[in-house]
Design an enzyme around this catalytic site. Structure first.
Site, PDB file in Angstrom:
ATOM      1  N   ASP A 140       0.464  -4.197  -0.927  1.00 45.97           N
ATOM      2  CA  ASP A 140      -0.030  -3.897  -2.270  1.00 45.97           C
ATOM      3  C   ASP A 140      -1.346  -4.644  -2.515  1.00 45.97           C
ATOM      4  O   ASP A 140      -1.379  -5.877  -2.491  1.00 45.97           O
ATOM      5  CB  ASP A 140       1.023  -4.339  -3.296  1.00 45.97           C
ATOM      6  CG  ASP A 140       0.794  -3.749  -4.675  1.00 45.97           C
ATOM      7  OD1 ASP A 140      -0.354  -3.374  -4.983  1.00 45.97           O
ATOM      8  OD2 ASP A 140       1.759  -3.666  -5.445  1.00 45.97           O
ATOM      9  N   ASP A 141      -2.425  -3.905  -2.703  1.00 49.54           N
ATOM     10  CA  ASP A 141      -3.738  -4.492  -3.012  1.00 49.54           C
ATOM     11  C   ASP A 141      -4.323  -5.316  -1.877  1.00 49.54           C
ATOM     12  O   ASP A 141      -5.192  -6.173  -2.113  1.00 49.54           O
ATOM     13  CB  ASP A 141      -3.678  -5.369  -4.269  1.00 49.54           C
ATOM     14  CG  ASP A 141      -3.488  -4.586  -5.555  1.00 49.54           C
ATOM     15  OD1 ASP A 141      -3.335  -3.348  -5.484  1.00 49.54           O
ATOM     16  OD2 ASP A 141      -3.492  -5.208  -6.633  1.00 49.54           O
TER      17      ASP A 141
ATOM     18  N   ASP B 272      -1.784   0.015  -0.134  1.00 50.71           N
ATOM     19  CA  ASP B 272      -1.753   1.127  -1.081  1.00 50.71           C
ATOM     20  C   ASP B 272      -3.115   1.458  -1.672  1.00 50.71           C
ATOM     21  O   ASP B 272      -3.346   2.570  -2.151  1.00 50.71           O
ATOM     22  CB  ASP B 272      -0.738   0.873  -2.196  1.00 50.71           C
ATOM     23  CG  ASP B 272      -1.115  -0.297  -3.107  1.00 50.71           C
ATOM     24  OD1 ASP B 272      -1.949  -1.148  -2.716  1.00 50.71           O
ATOM     25  OD2 ASP B 272      -0.561  -0.371  -4.226  1.00 50.71           O
ATOM     26  N   ASN B 273      -4.043   0.496  -1.674  1.00 46.96           N
ATOM     27  CA  ASN B 273      -5.404   0.714  -2.184  1.00 46.96           C
ATOM     28  C   ASN B 273      -6.229  -0.520  -1.854  1.00 46.96           C
ATOM     29  O   ASN B 273      -5.735  -1.458  -1.212  1.00 46.96           O
ATOM     30  CB  ASN B 273      -5.424   0.983  -3.695  1.00 46.96           C
ATOM     31  CG  ASN B 273      -4.574   0.039  -4.522  1.00 46.96           C
ATOM     32  OD1 ASN B 273      -3.562   0.424  -5.099  1.00 46.96           O
ATOM     33  ND2 ASN B 273      -4.976  -1.229  -4.576  1.00 46.96           N
TER      34      ASN B 273
ATOM     35  N   HIS C 200       7.565   2.049  -8.467  1.00 44.09           N
ATOM     36  CA  HIS C 200       6.431   2.347  -9.350  1.00 44.09           C
ATOM     37  C   HIS C 200       6.211   3.834  -9.598  1.00 44.09           C
ATOM     38  O   HIS C 200       5.104   4.277  -9.884  1.00 44.09           O
ATOM     39  CB  HIS C 200       5.150   1.721  -8.784  1.00 44.09           C
ATOM     40  CG  HIS C 200       4.176   1.275  -9.843  1.00 44.09           C
ATOM     41  ND1 HIS C 200       4.405   0.174 -10.625  1.00 44.09           N
ATOM     42  CD2 HIS C 200       2.987   1.777 -10.248  1.00 44.09           C
ATOM     43  CE1 HIS C 200       3.401   0.007 -11.467  1.00 44.09           C
ATOM     44  NE2 HIS C 200       2.524   0.970 -11.266  1.00 44.09           N
TER      45      HIS C 200
ATOM     46  N   CYS D 255      -1.984   1.788  -7.775  1.00 45.30           N
ATOM     47  CA  CYS D 255      -0.646   1.803  -7.181  1.00 45.30           C
ATOM     48  C   CYS D 255       0.102   3.135  -7.293  1.00 45.30           C
ATOM     49  O   CYS D 255       0.478   3.730  -6.284  1.00 45.30           O
ATOM     50  CB  CYS D 255       0.200   0.710  -7.819  1.00 45.30           C
ATOM     51  SG  CYS D 255      -0.450  -0.950  -7.641  1.00 45.30           S
TER      52      CYS D 255
END
Length: 471
Positions: A41-42, A274-275, A138, A80
């Protein structure tokens, strides 16, 4: 037609297609490879050692050296929720009806992944896979039909959204639909998740399995657990480095568990983010980060590890996407992807196994929420005009490099990514014919899956009022 009836019909169609594909499909479940998808995540493009970070991440770096490391893997959204929707369905967020990242507020009470979207887990279940999810969902945990168990997972353990001790149950650990621990300390979560995955690998036998391990690292709050505090060095950014080392350790434990269980030769492990990174991370040498459509928001670290099937020490610069995982996993399970809807992902098995070095994609489209902001092929990227009003709420935050957010743009910009991956030099005046072709592709996809003021012919409604506003 009700959602449950739709899914029943879809399942019948999928089962019929499995019988018809080929004799190979008659393999027993034990012959089908296990799949472990580790979703960070991130975590930014420049955050890991194997992508040039000064921070050594030995376990993730080992996966990369013993498998394939992609230098051009794109996620379909720079935040997300939409990124996860695209990952699970193999479809752009605008096409699958989830282009906005949700929050634990009343506005999003009925906003989740649509129940009649088919997920990776649902498809693999038709091929005899046992499916388990651990971590951040999410995509509408409390929305009818959008829970992980409704989306094809046999088991779920996790915090369903970003961690918070001030927003509803965002600090509650759930097992399936039941509360396992309320007000859990965030520092406990990564080890607890990793223990769950490792125990599952050690205990599972017989049928093939799919594990979706969705980390909270490195999303805020930046709170590494005590064993990792201070391990990455001193200074302001040390907590973030510690957090990455905790992620790295978790990845190493999962790989070791697969090896110790004798499953390495029959298990694909995929790692990606995810990004792009938020303010703490790095997207170097890319510009931008989370929240924006510069490469730093969408191009992420991506590693594929499968001893004996994926040759070691591969580095691929072919353009691939997170949406490719759905058709890839379907291929591995000997089933066809659904034919009753558009799947934007492509099967990349030949790329991973070294049979080709060519991208299966002609174009990729960069959406920021509802707004189509850029289109690219492997060499060229065109940014489209946009206004502040077109932007979703998150784009106004200072993600990545704040000097290169391009929130407002009066004229198109063209970049040659082979020579200018950081998107610094506009070469539109030298190559108007390239810009013209990319503009035509933008018009085509806008008509198909929409834009801020355009409803596409194959766009699923998202159902939100004032979607560009957070609340």
């Amino acid at each position: 037609m009700t959602k449950s009836v739709f899914k029943l019909i879809s399942g019948v169609i999928l089962l019929a297609s499995m019988v018809a594909v080929s004799q190979v499909d008659a393999e027993s479940p034990a012959q089908k490879p296990n799949i472990i998808l580790i979703f960070a995540d991130d975590v930014g493009y420049g955050d890991l050692g194997c992508y040039g970070s000064p921070l050594s991440t030995p376990e993730i770096d080992r996966l990369a050296s013993e498998g394939l490391r992609s230098t051009d893997c794109l996620v379909a959204a720079n935040v997300c929720g939409p990124s996860r929707a695209a990952l699970m369905t193999g479809r752009y967020p605008m096409r699958c009806g989830h282009p906005i990242s949700r929050h634990n507020t009343t506005k999003y009470e009925k906003y989740g992944i649509a129940a009649d979207e088919l997920t990776i887990a649902e498809l693999l279940k038709t091929a005899g896979y046992y499916t388990k999810m651990v971590g951040k969902w999410h995509l509408g945990f409390h929305v009818d039909g959008s829970h992980p168990l409704d989306a094809g997972f046999d088991e779920y353990l996790g915090l369903h959204s970003n961690y918070s001790n001030s927003h509803g149950d965002a600090d509650t650990l759930y097992r399936n639909r039941e509360v396992q621990e309320a007000k859990i300390e965030f520092e406990k979560v990564t080890k607890l998740y990793t223990d769950e995955v490792v125990d599952f690998i050690n205990e599972k036998s017989g049928e093939p399995f799919f594990i979706y391990f969705s980390h909270h690292i490195a999303h805020s709050p930046i709170l590494p657990s005590k064993p990792f505090q201070g391990t990455s060095g001193k200074g302001r950014a040390s907590a973030y480095g510690d957090f990455l080392l905790e992620l790295d350790h978790s990845v190493g434990r999962v790989r070791t568990a697969v090896q110790d269980a004798g499953l390495a030769d029959n298990t694909l492990v995929v790692f990606l983010s995810d990004n792009g990174p938020a303010k703490n991370g790095s997207a170097k040498p890319l510009s931008g980060g989370k929240y924006v459509t510069m490469e730093g928001g969408h191009r992420v670290p991506s590693i594929f590890y499968w001893p004996g099937r994926i040759p070691a020490e591969q580095v691929s610069d072919a353009m691939i996407t997170s949406m490719d995982l759905l058709p890839l996993f379907c291929h591995m399970a000997n089933i066809e992807p659904p034919s009753d809807r558009t799947i934007d992902g492509k099967n990349i098995i030949d790329l991973l196994t070294g049979k080709t070095n060519q991208s299966p994609h002609q174009y990729f489209y960069y959406y920021n929420g509802l707004n189509l902001q850029a289109v690219r092929n492997e060499r060229w990227k065109l940014h489209l005009p946009r206004t502040i009003a077109d932007q979703p709420y998150w784009a106004k935050k200072a993600g990545g490099n704040p000097k290169k957010k391009l929130l407002s743009l009066n004229q198109p910009l063209l970049f040659h990514l082979d020579h200018d991956v950081s998107e610094q030099k506009n070469v539109l005046s030298q190559h108007p014919e390239v810009a013209s072709k990319l503009i035509s592709q933008a018009e085509r996809i806008r008509a198909e899956i929409g834009d801020v003021d355009v409803t596409g012919s194959d766009q699923r409604p998202h159902g939100l009022i004032n979607p560009n506003l957070k609340d």
